[in-house]
Design an enzyme around this catalytic site. Structure first.
Site, PDB file in Angstrom:
ATOM      1  CD  GLU A 225      -4.442  -2.316   3.121  1.00  0.00           C
ATOM      2  OE1 GLU A 225      -5.002  -2.801   4.125  1.00  0.00           O
ATOM      3  OE2 GLU A 225      -4.217  -2.976   2.091  1.00  0.00           O
ATOM      4  CG  HIS A 226      -8.055   0.431   2.587  1.00  0.00           C
ATOM      5  ND1 HIS A 226      -7.769  -0.804   3.115  1.00  0.00           N
ATOM      6  CD2 HIS A 226      -7.877   0.322   1.247  1.00  0.00           C
ATOM      7  CE1 HIS A 226      -7.437  -1.640   2.140  1.00  0.00           C
ATOM      8  NE2 HIS A 226      -7.479  -0.988   0.993  1.00  0.00           N
TER       9      HIS A 226
ATOM     10  CG  HIS B  51      37.507   9.053  -5.902  1.00  0.00           C
ATOM     11  ND1 HIS B  51      37.961   7.792  -5.585  1.00  0.00           N
ATOM     12  CD2 HIS B  51      36.151   8.945  -5.976  1.00  0.00           C
ATOM     13  CE1 HIS B  51      36.922   6.975  -5.460  1.00  0.00           C
ATOM     14  NE2 HIS B  51      35.817   7.653  -5.708  1.00  0.00           N
TER      15      HIS B  51
ATOM     16  CD  GLN C 268     -10.193  -3.541   5.104  1.00  0.00           C
ATOM     17  OE1 GLN C 268     -10.759  -2.870   4.258  1.00  0.00           O
ATOM     18  NE2 GLN C 268      -9.125  -4.249   4.833  1.00  0.00           N
TER      19      GLN C 268
ATOM     20  CG  ASP D 242     -11.249  -3.103  -2.045  1.00  0.00           C
ATOM     21  OD1 ASP D 242     -10.244  -2.427  -1.790  1.00  0.00           O
ATOM     22  OD2 ASP D 242     -12.003  -3.571  -1.171  1.00  0.00           O
TER      23      ASP D 242
ATOM     24  CD  GLU E  68      34.567  11.949   1.008  1.00  0.00           C
ATOM     25  OE1 GLU E  68      34.613  11.099   0.096  1.00  0.00           O
ATOM     26  OE2 GLU E  68      33.525  12.532   1.351  1.00  0.00           O
TER      27      GLU E  68
ATOM     28  CG  HIS F   6     -10.249  -8.483   2.962  1.00  0.00           C
ATOM     29  ND1 HIS F   6     -10.071  -9.020   1.722  1.00  0.00           N
ATOM     30  CD2 HIS F   6     -10.594  -7.185   2.759  1.00  0.00           C
ATOM     31  CE1 HIS F   6     -10.289  -8.104   0.794  1.00  0.00           C
ATOM     32  NE2 HIS F   6     -10.624  -6.976   1.397  1.00  0.00           N
TER      33      HIS F   6
ATOM     34  CD  GLN G 297       6.160 -24.879  -4.276  1.00  0.00           C
ATOM     35  OE1 GLN G 297       6.593 -24.438  -3.214  1.00  0.00           O
ATOM     36  NE2 GLN G 297       5.048 -25.611  -4.345  1.00  0.00           N
TER      37      GLN G 297
END
Lengths: 438, 438
Positions: free
Chosen positions: B327-328, B420, B259, B361, B415, B262, B191
């Site tokens: 990622e790391h 154009h 890591q 971090d 084309e 998490h 929401q």
């Protein structure tokens, strides 16, 4: 919708909102079909590609003929006239020069605490460019996608183009040759996107897919996003022109019609404070439309989505343009820079009467792949950045970690992440111990 | 999966592939629920937000209390300890300094043909940052999202954060204050994303939405993409560490566990050519794990997704890391720059033993929002670029159009785009006419 609107008239705001929100695309439900095609290519690889190519393109291929051999590309390209080839070469060279200036720089600096920080840009390993078949098989699109990828340093550059009934556009193959594409496959539709994303025995997977396509191609790109990168899901093309009475009504009418001839869903809007000029342009559109080769398409677009809006002044025109956030914005006024300074959202701006959008579509140098459907509020046209990614780099000295590390320990503990805190604290303790001993 | 793998062992490649492709996220089917929530907020605005907030967060709100007033933010922030506030302030200032260097430059140049070309960067008008509630309500994430937006020059910066049972994290509100967030709403879930994308009477719409969230938030972001920009759909976090025998086994064990703590779906992988060192780190993980506050989560992650791989040499470790595109990436070797030079794909690189990922971090300066699930092959971490967009600009002189326009006419005709071609040809003809008369 009436073609001539006036911002001072009652009901204008509602009319304008309908221009903003008009749903200009078929919500054709292709999702389930595309899901099946992708699953089939993932499961059965080349065998699925061969079956789907027979079914959708009426073309019999084998694993050996899926790829178009360099000799076939060279032979097709050799049929292109010298003038067409020269035009493609000029376009490629100007697009290359413009995009070379976009290359971002790496950065590295050492701050007062002793932290060496920065970033590095690297190209994606492999990119796949989708090129539509049939009437929308544009050699200019090949250049606009392939040249930036090559400038970015992409290692492997692949094109997929459908060959319905075996037909390929020699100009497209010539553009592939001029742009330095490495591999060309005669595969189209969702099956081409699936092959590029997942790979088959014959078509190795890529990391990024760009290029326009029909509803099936767009749906397939949206579905493989995450597995690979994609450029954007482009909607119908659009132009806004802001003009005053100094502009040439015939030229602007042709510019409006150039946008309209792309597609019956395209949108062309003129914003001008000069009511007399507005009527002149409307008359020119009516005069010129019937003589166009694509009069039916351009006429439908102009009738259903076109508009000429008379504004209070140029400032109001700029503000309406910001609400539209157009893909293309032409500014044909006495002082176009003054108007441009008021523009916050546009994919591309064309300044002055001698800069028709159509020149930008082909040869000016900037990219013609641009954000549509008001997405210029938050996104940009295709560039070398689409084929690069940034890796941040950091290196702390013991002293730097001792200086800034305690704050990291504090925040990690506040967030309840004990191993985070200890991984920093253990190093700080060792450094403090060394300091005590020295 | 065994924790200790060896690249020289039979079956390694298959084991490694399972590390690459392990599905680490629940494919929870939230799509239909999210579609309903978005439709409800679009249709009924604030009334829907109020009902959904009562249902999901057990919180009664009114249109007047949806927004958290500045006094309430200030009062909550005042309860934060001076040390925590100093840590947040240091982090914000370092993130600000790093991201300020990312600001791209505008460009304008005139080429030999007389075309003035370039581009201009502008910020999005308004950005919305989602902040999760409960255990994952991280003040550091507020800084990592809000500070780059502010540096980019975003005009209006909005945060949505759920307040389950009325509870808000004072550190999150303090971070909003320090980062200069303009408005904070106590709304969460799909929401909140719907309100930010479509707007309600109380919550004005934004142009770009960033920030982490649960499966509902991620699904809602994917659905509103196109209407607004989004950052990325982040998967579980991951680290790869490349180390040789010169590294400290305890420190690296803590980094692997940081890591892992998490999320049970997180992934920690050590790559080292030193088998003895590999065993030391494995032993340290086993020793340290039970003492962690989040031992259950870290233990599940390590058991199900962790690995230590003994490689032939550091070059092979770098190549495996490129396949993982983590990622790391921590590089803890005698000469980390030499290894880093072999890395093509990583969200962030941490060089040397004194640069724990946990420092990055929070306080080093680079962003901690980074590409997961191998998407570092084609995408980058959050930066000021996520809150900017590029408008290309061109201006041709009559002579420039006369020089390059004929190629545009040629390609437009090839084309099949007659308007154009005519839009360019009409101008060239006028210029030629002027030349003849002069």
């Amino acid at each position: 919708m009436p073609h001539l609107l006036d911002t001072a008239a009652a009901g204008f705001d509602q009319q304008f909102r309908s221009l903003l929100s008009a749903k200009r695309e078929d919500a054709e439900d292709v999702g389930a079909a595309v899901d099946n095609i992708i699953a089939d290519v993932r499961d059965r690889g080349d065998a699925a590609l061969i079956e789907l190519t027979a079914r959708y393109d009426g073309l019999d291929v084998t694993p050996q003929t899926l790829r178009i051999p360099p000799e076939e590309i060279a032979a097709a390209a050799a049929t292109v006239s010298a003038d067409d080839r020269a035009a493609l070469t000029l376009a490629a060279s100007r697009v290359r020069a413009y995009h070379a200036r976009q290359m971002p720089r790496d950065e590295s600096f050492t701050d007062p605490e002793g932290a060496t920080l920065g970033w590095r840009w690297t190209p994606v390993d492999a990119a796949g460019l989708y090129v539509p078949g049939g009437q929308a098989s544009y050699p200019s699109s090949v250049l606009m996608n392939a040249v930036p990828a090559r400038v970015a340093g992409v290692g492997r550059l692949v094109v997929c183009v459908p060959a319905p009934g075996g037909q390929l556009n020699p100009l497209v193959l010539a553009a592939c040759q001029i742009a330095g594409v490495d591999e060309v496959y005669r595969i189209g539709g969702a099956q081409a996107i699936a092959a590029l994303a997942y790979g088959t025995a014959t078509v190795p997977a890529v990391d990024k897919i760009t290029g326009p396509g029909n509803a099936y191609v767009a749906a397939a790109k949206a579905r493989v996003f995450g597995r690979v990168g994609i450029d954007m899901i482009a909607g119908p093309s659009e132009v806004v022109i802001i003009a005053d009475g100094t502009a040439n009504p015939e030229w602007l009418a042709l510019d409006l019609l150039a946008q309209a001839e792309h597609d019956a869903d395209a949108q062309s809007i003129l914003l001008t404070p000069d009511a007399e000029f507005a009527r002149s342009v409307a008359a020119e559109v009516d005069r010129l439309l019937p003589g166009l080769p694509r009069a039916a398409i351009a006429g439908a677009s102009w009738r259903d989505h076109g508009a000429i809006v008379v504004t209070r002044d140029l400032a109001e025109a700029a503000e309406l343009s910001n609400r539209l956030a157009p893909e293309h914005l032409e500014i044909c006024t006495d002082d176009p820079d003054a108007v441009a300074a008021r523009i916050r959202h546009a994919g591309a701006i064309f300044l002055g009467g001698w800069t028709p959008e159509a020149a930008g579509d082909y040869v000016s140098g900037p990219n013609h792949v641009l954000p549509t459907a008001r997405s210029a509020r938050f996104s940009s046209g295709l560039s070398v950045m689409d084929f690069l990614k940034r890796t941040t780099i950091s290196r702390l000295t013991p002293a730097a970690l001792a200086a800034i590390g305690p704050a990291a320990v504090r925040l990690a503990e506040a967030e309840g992440l004990g191993a985070h805190a200890r991984s920093v604290a253990a190093r700080i303790a060792q450094h403090a111990g060394q300091g005590a001993r020295s």
